[in-house]
Design a protein around this motif. Sequence first.
Motif, mmCIF file in Angstrom:
data_model
loop_
_atom_site.group_PDB
_atom_site.id
_atom_site.type_symbol
_atom_site.label_atom_id
_atom_site.label_comp_id
_atom_site.label_asym_id
_atom_site.label_seq_id
_atom_site.Cartn_x
_atom_site.Cartn_y
_atom_site.Cartn_z
ATOM 1 N N ILE A 89 0.858 -1.199 0.000
ATOM 2 C CA ILE A 89 0.000 0.000 0.000
ATOM 3 C C ILE A 89 0.896 1.252 0.000
ATOM 4 N N TRP A 92 1.981 1.724 -3.425
ATOM 5 C CA TRP A 92 0.827 2.231 -4.199
ATOM 6 C C TRP A 92 0.738 3.751 -4.012
ATOM 7 N N ALA A 122 3.650 1.050 5.618
ATOM 8 C CA ALA A 122 3.588 1.872 4.403
ATOM 9 C C ALA A 122 4.687 2.938 4.425
ATOM 10 N N LEU A 177 -6.375 6.610 2.667
ATOM 11 C CA LEU A 177 -6.334 5.143 2.774
ATOM 12 C C LEU A 177 -7.417 4.702 3.754
ATOM 13 N N ASN A 179 -8.631 0.993 5.020
ATOM 14 C CA ASN A 179 -8.708 -0.470 5.003
ATOM 15 C C ASN A 179 -9.637 -0.935 6.120
ATOM 16 N N ALA A 372 -10.818 -4.005 -3.649
ATOM 17 C CA ALA A 372 -10.144 -2.698 -3.629
ATOM 18 C C ALA A 372 -10.854 -1.798 -4.621
#
Length: 390
Positions: A89, A92, A122, A177, A179, A372
């Motif tokens: 991530i 990303w 991350a 972000l 999650n 996702a």
Amino acid sequence: MNGSSTNPLGNTAQRGHPETDPDAETVANPVVDHLKSKIAAAGHVSVAEFMQSALGDADGGYYTTRDPFGVAGDFTTAPEISQVFGELIGLWCADTWQAMGSPRAFALIELGPGRGTLMSDALRALRQVPACRAAASVHMVETSPVLREIQQQALQGENITWHSALPDLGRTPVIFLANEFLDALPVEQYVKHGDNWCERVVAHDPAHDRFCFAIDRSKRLPLGAITRQLAQAEEGTIFEFAPAVRDFVSDMAHHILLNSGAGLIVDYGYTQHATGQTLQAVRKHKPVDPLERPGDCDLTAHVDFQLVGDTAQNAGTKVWGPVDQGVFLQRLGILERANILLKRANVSQAHQLRTAVTRLIAPAEMGTLFKAMAISHKGLSSLAGFDSDS
Ligand SMILES: C[S@@+](CC[C@H](N)C(=O)[O-])C[C@H]1O[C@@H](n2cnc3c(N)ncnc32)[C@H](O)[C@@H]1O
């Protein structure tokens, strides 16, 4: 979604036949009395109010009072399964930052960061792209004081700002972000009754001293929300509607629209609006009755990705996906990253890593139930992990 479905633990949650919690009578959570008082005053609370109190009550809310993660807790999330998830991530984010034109400053904002594990992994990966790491100011949106403290420990040495709600950061490009965040937001439930959809609510049954579902015929799903599929549904069908999800996504999309950027949402859910109830409770890695122990078990609902996508699109942002988590992580290079780590791993570490990667990507585990989805400014022409024609 009807019947049973796989929950975030990879277990099969039997809706309608939950297990009875063995120590259900032993602990009195203040949430129970708070809910009983509200119900005594108003006759009932909505399912959304029940969920909000159970998770966020100031005295006994599930997230307010505990660290629920891991083997000793109630459930496990992807970042807690393997460091590889958060690292990918992070990469990303670096890729997305480049797609945004490598702005000199941007805000990296995580919603509902749990133990802070995803952000920690991350940021470690982001150091491989020093200009991106230098450009990022890091923000966490967290309502739980207990989890905030754990996040502060996990991210010691990093310069991070915490918020209780989505911050207004002015004219700053952003990467969001989220999650397993949207599944924790309250949902309303409606039941088909004749030509109407009446609200399903939670009442209290004094004879058995327990919470129970009831119907409030005076509160109806707005006509505009009744699609052709809903109009044709059978009597008694349940439909979940998540205004809190819509509002969060709308706020994220408006910030992206004005200031550029993107948001990545990973969660379990369904790709098209669907009928059926998905409210579920988990305690000690097992499904339990969602009304039985408010405040002492995790309560979630599957995410309606069509609601997320439509909301983002209506706000003027571009929508990418959803794609299955297994596909998304393989496109980001999970197998290649695992192979690098395997070269340095001993036998037990190698076994753990292989098990973790399988859990994250296998269709029978988290690979297909979890999806996702990204939203971005219209100027972004590609996003890692998603098809360019998304
Ligand atoms: C299921 S956990 C997900 C944790 C983390 N993202 C992970 O993957 O491990 C949900 C998180 O959202 C937080 N949370 C729940 N409702 C929230 C809200 N309305 N605003 C901000 N955070 C919230 C919880 O305290 C918790 O940190």
